[in-house]
Design a protein around this motif. Structure first.
Motif, PDB file in Angstrom:
ATOM      1  N   TYR A 114       0.824  -1.211   0.000  1.00 41.34           N
ATOM      2  CA  TYR A 114       0.000   0.000   0.000  1.00 41.34           C
ATOM      3  C   TYR A 114       0.861   1.266   0.000  1.00 41.34           C
ATOM      4  O   TYR A 114       2.000   1.285   0.437  1.00 41.34           O
ATOM      5  CB  TYR A 114      -0.952   0.002   1.195  1.00 41.34           C
ATOM      6  N   HIS A 115       0.258   2.346  -0.497  1.00 39.87           N
ATOM      7  CA  HIS A 115       0.878   3.671  -0.458  1.00 39.87           C
ATOM      8  C   HIS A 115      -0.218   4.688  -0.734  1.00 39.87           C
ATOM      9  O   HIS A 115      -1.387   4.317  -0.935  1.00 39.87           O
ATOM     10  CB  HIS A 115       2.026   3.789  -1.470  1.00 39.87           C
ATOM     11  N   MET A 116       0.130   5.963  -0.765  1.00 40.42           N
ATOM     12  CA  MET A 116      -0.878   7.003  -0.861  1.00 40.42           C
ATOM     13  C   MET A 116      -1.488   7.159  -2.251  1.00 40.42           C
ATOM     14  O   MET A 116      -2.404   7.959  -2.436  1.00 40.42           O
ATOM     15  CB  MET A 116      -0.280   8.339  -0.408  1.00 40.42           C
ATOM     16  N   ASP A 117      -1.010   6.417  -3.239  1.00 45.09           N
ATOM     17  CA  ASP A 117      -1.632   6.465  -4.559  1.00 45.09           C
ATOM     18  C   ASP A 117      -2.503   5.240  -4.826  1.00 45.09           C
ATOM     19  O   ASP A 117      -2.914   5.010  -5.959  1.00 45.09           O
ATOM     20  CB  ASP A 117      -0.563   6.599  -5.655  1.00 45.09           C
ATOM     21  N   ARG A 118      -2.790   4.455  -3.797  1.00 43.13           N
ATOM     22  CA  ARG A 118      -3.661   3.278  -3.941  1.00 43.13           C
ATOM     23  C   ARG A 118      -5.118   3.651  -3.688  1.00 43.13           C
ATOM     24  O   ARG A 118      -5.858   2.907  -3.030  1.00 43.13           O
ATOM     25  CB  ARG A 118      -3.240   2.191  -2.958  1.00 43.13           C
TER      26      ARG A 118
END
Length: 325
Positions: A114-118
């Motif tokens: 996961y990351h902030m562009d998911r």
């Protein structure tokens, strides 16, 4: 301003750090047992073959379903997730405890992390939740996200990909400015916090980065700050050149003026990890910055549950009421 009593700290949780660490101290807190609920998998629509895993608790009433989204290195068993789940279940709502891509409970189901562009992952999850029961589609879904999970929820709330079933979003201690948050957590007073987070991040994401080229693995092992970890791993995983580009592109504050549903931002003025948001509330956005509360703390007077649980519940019910009529 969200209705209800203001937050007031209670003894002995009288500092920002005590508020922040209470959820990891060995105290018995209210909440449901972590092994409860029906586990299910969510197929993602990005062609990766990755899946999310979540736990579903069926409704006993007619409240909107609540999707709980944990923060960095958190999961379905995080204490704040269990506390909120217990409260919303007691109120009659269906509850889904979501795990982000590659987090511990669903590590074997994903090759990515996961990351902030998911944002698409959260949209896929909400569409899957809406299909669990016909009643959920009728009553709608509210998202309650914590820290990074709240930031993802804010990005989804402003996205054209927002599922129709989502009626409200609540973000607790969410970073709206990712670069400023990285700078804040890197302060000398937060050294122990950052070391703890980095150790958990390395362990959690190891199935992904162990296949990276030697220079990347070496950079990850040498990283002493979250920004360095994001520079070496997260930015590339998200398809960006470096942490600076990743932070700039994915900061939720950039899209706060494009919100599509009623949204509540809850934050403490003494959060040691995340700077208070510099935003002006206007429909459909409400924002409350409390005096004290730490990071995802809000252990206050008036009950054993964190203050944000009641504030979120009141906001969600008010947001869903016009649809119900």
């Amino acid at each position: 301003m969200t209705p209800g009593p203001p937050f007031r700290r209670r003894w002995p949780w009288v500092t920002a750090d005590l508020q922040t660490i209470r959820n990891v101290l060995p105290f018995r807190l209210p909440g449901i047992p972590p092994e409860t609920g029906e586990r299910f998998e969510i197929a993602l629509g990005d062609g990766s073959g990755d899946r999310l895993v979540a736990r579903y608790h069926a409704a006993r009433g007619k409240e909107p379903a609540v999707v709980l989204v944990p923060g960095l290195t958190g999961c379905e068993a995080s204490r704040h997730v269990l506390q909120a789940a217990g409260a919303f279940l007691a109120g009659g709502a269906a509850v889904v405890r979501l795990n982000l891509r590659g987090s511990a409970p669903g590590r074997s189901l994903a090759r990515g992390h996961y990351h902030m562009d998911r944002v698409g992952d959260l949209a896929d999850a909400c569409r899957a939740v809406a299909g669990l029961d016909p009643g959920i589609g009728e009553r709608g879904i509210a998202i309650l996200g914590f820290s990074l999970g709240g930031a993802l929820a804010l990005r989804l709330a402003a996205s054209p990909d927002l599922p129709r079933a989502v009626r409200a979003v609540v973000a607790v201690s969410a970073p709206l400015d990712l670069a400023a948050t990285a700078d804040r957590i890197a302060r000398p007073r937060n050294r122990l916090y950052e070391r703890w987070l980095l150790a958990r991040l390395r362990e959690e994401s190891e199935p992904v980065w162990r296949h990276a080229p030697p220079p990347v693995r070496m950079a990850l092992k040498r990283a002493r700050h979250i920004r360095e970890f994001d520079d070496a791993f997260t930015a590339g995983e998200a398809g960006f050149r470096d942490a600076a580009e990743y932070y700039e592109t994915c900061a939720p504050g950039r899209a706060i003026g494009a919100l599509r549903v009623p949204t509540l931002v809850l934050h403490a003025d003494d959060d040691p990890w995340v700077p208070p948001p510099a935003i002006a509330p206007r429909p459909p956005l409400e924002a409350v910055v409390t005096r004290g509360g730490g990071h995802v703390g809000f252990h206050g007077k008036g009950g054993r549950l964190p203050w944000y649980v009641g504030a979120a519940g009141r906001f969600i019910r008010a947001a869903a009421a016009p649809r119900a009529r």
